[in-house]
Scaffold this active site. Structure first.
Site, PDB file in Angstrom:
ATOM      1  N   ALA A 120      57.576  14.116  26.897  1.00  0.00           N
ATOM      2  CA  ALA A 120      58.935  14.498  26.521  1.00  0.00           C
ATOM      3  C   ALA A 120      58.853  15.735  25.638  1.00  0.00           C
ATOM      4  CB  ALA A 120      59.620  13.352  25.781  1.00  0.00           C
TER       5      ALA A 120
ATOM      6  N   SER B 152      60.500  18.894  23.598  1.00  0.00           N
ATOM      7  CA  SER B 152      61.740  19.218  22.894  1.00  0.00           C
ATOM      8  C   SER B 152      61.891  20.704  22.625  1.00  0.00           C
ATOM      9  CB  SER B 152      61.774  18.468  21.556  1.00  0.00           C
ATOM     10  OG  SER B 152      60.709  18.914  20.726  1.00  0.00           O
ATOM     11  N   GLY B 153      60.824  21.463  22.875  1.00  0.00           N
ATOM     12  CA  GLY B 153      60.830  22.873  22.506  1.00  0.00           C
ATOM     13  C   GLY B 153      60.156  23.131  21.181  1.00  0.00           C
TER      14      GLY B 153
ATOM     15  N   VAL C 195      56.867  22.262  18.187  1.00  0.00           N
ATOM     16  CA  VAL C 195      55.406  22.321  18.170  1.00  0.00           C
ATOM     17  C   VAL C 195      54.773  20.950  18.370  1.00  0.00           C
ATOM     18  CG1 VAL C 195      55.226  22.099  15.654  1.00  0.00           C
ATOM     19  CG2 VAL C 195      53.424  23.277  16.926  1.00  0.00           C
ATOM     20  N   ASP C 196      55.398  19.875  17.857  1.00  0.00           N
ATOM     21  CA  ASP C 196      54.789  18.550  17.956  1.00  0.00           C
ATOM     22  C   ASP C 196      54.637  18.105  19.407  1.00  0.00           C
ATOM     23  OD1 ASP C 196      54.604  18.326  15.188  1.00  0.00           O
ATOM     24  OD2 ASP C 196      56.572  17.407  15.001  1.00  0.00           O
TER      25      ASP C 196
ATOM     26  N   CYS D  42      69.582   7.977  18.258  1.00  0.00           N
ATOM     27  CA  CYS D  42      69.001   8.842  19.295  1.00  0.00           C
ATOM     28  C   CYS D  42      67.793   8.189  19.950  1.00  0.00           C
ATOM     29  CB  CYS D  42      68.559  10.171  18.684  1.00  0.00           C
ATOM     30  SG  CYS D  42      69.850  11.401  18.614  1.00  0.00           S
TER      31      CYS D  42
ATOM     32  N   GLY E  63      56.303  13.115  20.865  1.00  0.00           N
ATOM     33  CA  GLY E  63      55.680  13.782  19.730  1.00  0.00           C
ATOM     34  C   GLY E  63      55.981  13.145  18.395  1.00  0.00           C
TER      35      GLY E  63
ATOM     36  N   CYS F 298      70.470  15.235  15.150  1.00  0.00           N
ATOM     37  CA  CYS F 298      69.616  14.983  16.308  1.00  0.00           C
ATOM     38  C   CYS F 298      70.242  15.490  17.594  1.00  0.00           C
ATOM     39  CB  CYS F 298      69.353  13.480  16.411  1.00  0.00           C
ATOM     40  SG  CYS F 298      68.328  13.011  17.799  1.00  0.00           S
TER      41      CYS F 298
END
Length: 657
Positions: free
Chosen positions: A292, A294-295, A297-298, A394, A420, A492
């Protein structure tokens, strides 16, 4: 389009002048050859046919040419036939190289040429710029030895593509059909290396489709035949392919050839060969995982680490907010600029990361679901005078709700899904447990406390043993596209917003008095009760007080915000117990936890506090703890055992002072 020139004194005029010239014997393209090709982005290549030495080849010349033709940057393929035309090294330079006029000559460190077998230094003596590439013990002769000695795994690691045999399927006596093992037979070229006779794990390519199988190589002694051939049994395949060309890739030697005394012995041996092949393929298959993204770094580091661990990684991005569809008219981005979490920017960053890592990206739209299951619940809590936590919702309804359901529908119920989050999962006796991570500052189990155990099935948290600085360093070392991107904050999946403007789109905002409860007097005016949290001390925009002040109560009936002095926080803001509603148990042994020392956290990053469960009934839990300041209704209380396994959590509804 690549042109192939059979190099002679007549055709040499067709050769492009002034480009790099790569020279070598290219019987089977391997990683050593690849180093040669990387030296230039525009080159001609000179190879040789009919090498005088009596040595068997890996591939026929036609296959060599086919492999070379696929090279990027190659303009012309020059084939020089050594049969009856084997000049000395200097004669070859005089008759051909001087007419070709190469910009540079690129050769391997083991290259020798001419009837006198002179090394590459002769090119330099004739005034040419020579690029010499060390092949690090990767040579065609070494690969041949590995294949002959049945070490196909190591040979295939050195080759750019797995070692293969090619041929046209021939008609035979079809005896394999009578014993239930149909084979596709091809005649082997006697000029090629002589493989050890026996059974092999293979893949068979037919009409550009690849199938798993086993093959027998040799002169089948079982039925007294003499023709050396490859007999391939293709798994789950029943097409008529007589007369078709096939490719048989070899992966592992199973057993040497033996003579069987009966058909039953032969059938049993083939069955065992098939089991060995299926076991091999099962071990070789990369497990698929959906990350998954998210855009940020994690999640990017998650994808990178899983790739490094050998997973077949695909990515999924979900959009949960649409400013236009959700009538977001008044809210500017915080500080009048896009920061952190912005859906459009995040998706673009995700696309670029996937291009960098060469992984497929799937896009999911859950705008309607987010509105109904998360955002409306947030607004409802605000209207009740609570301080909601969108991140918990979320995860509960979004990431581990509609999102994983959609992924399981797309990829199957057993698909592994990676997030992440800084959280840890431990499986014990086929049960999965949520556990606090080593990074106490970043640990996100607080936000996952409302997940059911079935939602954690086949979930992976690759960052469970890492802290944030380490994750950042991994991203930088790997040069990931988002390595320097700031962490997302804000609401979120909605992101950075001017919170007051944003909430004004959806709630009726009314200003009212701020009352200092210590002196029972009005000291200012609030902008709307929804914007304030119990325990808040910043951004109250009230000056002139003798002490720092804190929000201690909100009266929605009279639209009044109450504050108190810091010296009276204990009186107005402290509590020793609270009720947690809709408590989600993540440990089944709750009876054993009654009145036992446990740990609790009321907000993300809060230091763990001692507590004990004093009662529970249905989905409500009463928990007692050491005196706390600012426990806020609407937030969540998350309980941990002595080993920091998450016991469960629930929404704070009542405070007991």
């Amino acid at each position: 389009m690549l042109s192939i020139i059979n190099l002679t004194s007549k055709t040499i005029k067709e050769v492009n002048k002034g480009v790099d010239l790569v020279i070598g014997f290219f019987d089977g393209i391997h990683k050593g050859h690849a180093k040669l090709f990387k030296q230039s982005d525009r080159f001609n290549l000179l190879t040789f046919d009919h090498i005088p030495k009596k040595q068997r080849l890996l591939y026929p010349k036609v296959d060599e040419i086919e492999q070379l033709s696929a090279l990027s940057g190659l303009e012309q393929l020059l084939v020089y036939d050594l049969l009856n035309n084997n000049l000395s090294a200097q004669e070859f330079i005089d008759n051909y190289i001087k007419l070709i006029q190469p910009k540079r000559i690129i050769v391997g460190s083991d290259f020798k040429f001419g009837s006198d077998q002179v090394d590459y230094s002769l090119f330099a003596k004739n005034g040419y710029e020579v690029v010499v590439v060390k092949k690090d013990h990767c040579s065609t002769s070494e690969i041949k030895k590995l294949i002959i000695n049945c070490d196909l795994d190591q040979a295939n690691k050195l080759l750019l593509t797995p070692f293969y045999l090619k041929g046209t399927v021939i008609k035979n006596a079809q005896r394999g059909r009578t014993i239930g093992f149909v084979t596709a037979n091809i005649i082997l070229d006697n000029q090629l290396i002589e493989l050890t006779e026996g059974s092999y794990v293979c893949k068979v390519i037919v009409d550009n489709k690849t199938y798993q199988g086993i093959c027998f190589i040799g002169k089948p002694k079982t039925f007294d035949e003499k023709q050396r051939q490859c007999e391939a049994h293709i798994f789950d395949f029943d097409q008529d392919i007589y007369g078709k060309k096939i490719k048989v890739e070899l992966y592992q030697f199973i057993r040497p050839t033996v003579k069987f005394n009966s058909i039953n012995e032969l059938k049993e041996a083939i069955e065992n060969d098939k089991k060995a092949a299926l076991s091999f393929f099962h071990k070789q298959e990369k497990p698929k995982v959906v990350v998954a993204l998210s855009g940020g770094v994690d999640s990017a580091v998650c994808a990178y680490l899983l790739q490094q661990q050998g997973y077949d990684v695909v990515a999924a991005f979900m959009q949960n907010w649409d400013k236009d569809l959700n009538f977001e008219l008044l809210s500017d981005h915080a500080d009048d600029q896009i920061q952190g979490c912005d859906a459009k920017q995040d998706y673009e960053d995700t696309q670029k990361l996937c291009e960098q890592l060469k992984i497929k990206l799937y896009h999911f739209n859950f705008v309607e679901q987010y509105w109904n299951d998360v955002f409306l619940k947030v607004l409802e809590d605000y209207k009740k005078g609570l301080t909601p936590n969108p991140d918990v919702l979320c995860n509960q309804f979004g990431k581990f709700g509609w999102f994983i359901n959609a992924l399981r529908k797309q990829f199957g119920d057993d698909i592994k899904i990676a997030f992440g989050h800084y959280a840890k999962l431990i499986t014990k006796d086929d049960e999965v447990f949520l556990v606090h991570t080593k990074d106490h500052n970043k640990d996100q189990t607080y936000f996952l406390t409302m997940l059911k155990k079935e939602q954690l099935k086949n979930i992976i948290f690759p960052l469970s043993e890492l802290d944030k600085p380490t994750v950042r360093e991994i991203a930088k070392q790997a040069n990931l596209y988002v390595a320097n991107k700031k962490d997302s904050t804000g609401i979120c999946f909605i992101g950075e917003r001017n919170f007051k403007q944003f909430l004004s789109n959806y709630l009726a905002i009314k200003k009212g008095p701020i009352i200092l409860i210590d002196e029972n007097k009005k000291i200012g005016e609030h902008d709307g009760l929804y914007f304030y949290t119990i325990g808040q001390s910043r951004r109250l925009h009230v000056g002139g007080t003798k002490e720092k002040i804190f929000v201690c109560d909100k009266d929605y009936n009279n639209n009044t915000l109450y504050v108190c002095y810091e010296s009276s926080k204990d009186q107005y803001l402290s509590s020793v117990s609270c009720e947690l509603e809709k408590f989600n148990w993540l440990i089944d042994t709750k009876d054993q936890l009654f009145n036992k020392k446990l740990w609790i956290r009321f907000r993300h990053r809060q230091k763990l506090q001692e507590c004990e469960i004093v009662s529970y009934h249905d989905d409500k839990v009463i928990v007692k703890y050491t005196k706390q300041i600012g426990v806020t209704p609407g937030q969540y209380g998350v309980i941990y055992d002595q080993n920091l396994w998450v016991v469960g959590g629930g929404k704070i509804t009542k405070i007991i002072k």
